[in-house]
Design an enzyme around this catalytic site. Sequence first.
Site, PDB file in Angstrom:
ATOM      1  N   TRP A 164      42.949  47.033  55.145  1.00 34.24           N
ATOM      2  CA  TRP A 164      43.736  46.056  54.320  1.00 34.24           C
ATOM      3  C   TRP A 164      45.334  46.208  54.596  1.00 34.24           C
ATOM      4  O   TRP A 164      46.033  45.184  54.414  1.00 34.24           O
ATOM      5  CB  TRP A 164      43.802  46.864  52.704  1.00 34.24           C
ATOM      6  CG  TRP A 164      42.409  46.342  52.198  1.00 34.24           C
ATOM      7  CD1 TRP A 164      41.503  47.258  51.854  1.00 34.24           C
ATOM      8  CD2 TRP A 164      41.703  44.989  51.944  1.00 34.24           C
ATOM      9  NE1 TRP A 164      40.175  46.496  51.530  1.00 34.24           N
ATOM     10  CE2 TRP A 164      40.452  45.427  51.765  1.00 34.24           C
ATOM     11  CE3 TRP A 164      42.271  43.496  52.138  1.00 34.24           C
ATOM     12  CZ2 TRP A 164      39.655  44.043  51.188  1.00 34.24           C
ATOM     13  CZ3 TRP A 164      41.280  42.642  51.907  1.00 34.24           C
ATOM     14  CH2 TRP A 164      40.116  42.935  51.322  1.00 34.24           C
ATOM     15  N   ASP A 224      50.683  48.102  47.906  1.00 36.95           N
ATOM     16  CA  ASP A 224      49.405  47.421  47.496  1.00 36.95           C
ATOM     17  C   ASP A 224      48.797  48.848  46.855  1.00 36.95           C
ATOM     18  O   ASP A 224      48.342  49.877  47.602  1.00 36.95           O
ATOM     19  CB  ASP A 224      48.542  46.899  48.656  1.00 36.95           C
ATOM     20  CG  ASP A 224      47.272  46.407  48.445  1.00 36.95           C
ATOM     21  OD1 ASP A 224      46.886  46.609  47.179  1.00 36.95           O
ATOM     22  OD2 ASP A 224      46.566  45.829  49.121  1.00 36.95           O
ATOM     23  N   LYS A 227      39.194  46.445  41.017  1.00 33.19           N
ATOM     24  CA  LYS A 227      38.651  47.781  41.359  1.00 33.19           C
ATOM     25  C   LYS A 227      38.902  48.779  40.189  1.00 33.19           C
ATOM     26  O   LYS A 227      38.070  49.468  39.881  1.00 33.19           O
ATOM     27  CB  LYS A 227      39.678  48.238  42.661  1.00 33.19           C
ATOM     28  CG  LYS A 227      39.223  47.900  43.957  1.00 33.19           C
ATOM     29  CD  LYS A 227      39.019  46.435  44.244  1.00 33.19           C
ATOM     30  CE  LYS A 227      38.787  46.037  45.354  1.00 33.19           C
ATOM     31  NZ  LYS A 227      39.765  45.753  46.617  1.00 33.19           N
TER      32      LYS A 227
HETATM   33  C1  LIG Z   1      40.211  44.657  47.736  1.00 28.95           C
HETATM   34  C2  LIG Z   1      41.509  44.935  48.170  1.00 28.95           C
HETATM   35  C3  LIG Z   1      42.467  43.859  48.657  1.00 28.95           C
HETATM   36  C4  LIG Z   1      41.878  42.246  48.491  1.00 28.95           C
HETATM   37  O1  LIG Z   1      41.860  42.026  47.185  1.00 28.95           O
HETATM   38  P1  LIG Z   1      41.327  40.646  46.746  1.00 28.95           P
HETATM   39  O2  LIG Z   1      41.381  40.345  45.328  1.00 28.95           O
HETATM   40  O3  LIG Z   1      40.042  40.110  47.284  1.00 28.95           O
HETATM   41  O4  LIG Z   1      42.200  39.598  47.467  1.00 28.95           O
HETATM   42  C5  LIG Z   1      43.638  44.132  49.224  1.00 28.95           C
HETATM   43  N1  LIG Z   1      43.909  45.441  49.123  1.00 28.95           N
HETATM   44  C6  LIG Z   1      43.141  46.347  48.770  1.00 28.95           C
HETATM   45  C7  LIG Z   1      43.583  47.855  48.802  1.00 28.95           C
HETATM   46  C8  LIG Z   1      41.859  46.289  48.536  1.00 28.95           C
HETATM   47  O5  LIG Z   1      41.247  47.323  47.953  1.00 28.95           O
END
Ligand SMILES: *Cc1c(COP(=O)(O)O)cnc(C)c1O
Length: 361
Positions: free
Chosen positions: A102, A172, A196
């Site tokens: 990511w 993030d 998540k």
């Molecule tokens: C799942 C995830 C993303 C991407 O998320 P989307 O909602 O599909 O754009 C980005 N960063 C992390 C750490 C993730 O787990």
Amino acid sequence: MGRAWNFSAGPAALPLAVLERAQRELLDWGGSGSSVMEQSHRGKRFIAMAEQAEADLRELLAVPEDYAVLFLQGGATQHFAQIPMNLAGQGERADYVITGHWSEKAASEAAPYVKVNIAASNRADDYRQVPARDGWQLDPGAAYVHVVANETIHGVEFHDIPTAGDVPVVVDMSSNILSGPLDVGRYGLIYAGAQKNIGPSGLVVMIVRRDLLERAGRPMAKIFRYAAHAAQGSMLNTPNTWGWYLAGLTFEWLKAQGGLAAMAARNEAKAGQLYAAIDGSGGYYRNPIDPASRSRMNVPFTLHDTALDALFLQESEAAGLLALKGHKAVGGMRASLYNAVPPEAVEALVAFMRDFATRHG
Ligand SMILES: *Cc1c(COP(=O)(O)O)cnc(C)c1O
């Protein structure tokens, strides 16, 4: 099959109590005669719910007053691009710390909008540990430093997210926000896709220091500008009303569980139990991550013989243990242990893994 134990990486399990409440309220939300999805986001009832959700999130994370909380759309991926648009002027530079899939993606999506400097990377080490803070090559003139707190695919987590002096750190936290207490005031901007650890997909929660909203960024349409969303209470256009509502129910549920300190203790115990089972399997199961960087949320593991993978997945699903297949980038298995995954689920997984190893030794 009834409700199974769900180890999905995302969209992931939601707390059963939250789903049951949403089910009860679905047709007639709070005596309004319609569902939350069928009402104006500008109506009194929705505004009150939205404000309560924000207040609960602020309470859970002790968000300081000088931070705005935004309920946005687009997924974390859209914000990989939108963050540099807002925080960096044309020609400016930003530091990116690479810890897995990511953060690689965040850096490549930012590249059209900002000069990306890779300040540190663990790629040469197959992403097995977070790069030590003292080795980061930070640019003192950077607009910000971008970090992924937990790499959902590689299973690598910062247990203490570093800071960078006067340069704001953008984090993030899609896969570990609300997994434990966090000192929000140390960071410039925190963002997370909801699917998540917060609610359903289609919602992004952002916590941003207000002075960063005053940055001019680059010329862009108003819809991309965080300051415009903040000025309108995240209702510049129609928000994800259903997602916001479910996030609010999750925040309420977290408070009822004892808040984030209680969740942290529960999450430590869950992850500890699974790692102990992997490490104690005599090499039958393996997790390649440096123990100091192991994720409490996403536990990738391999079987000693990949020829057993298909059977493991088939038998685990039959035993009511869902979504254990690893991401194709790393192979093997992955168990995601978000807040909504109860200790009983991990106990059932560990018991299954021991039994599987005995039967297919
Ligand atoms: C799942 C995830 C993303 C991407 O998320 P989307 O909602 O599909 O754009 C980005 N960063 C992390 C750490 C993730 O787990």
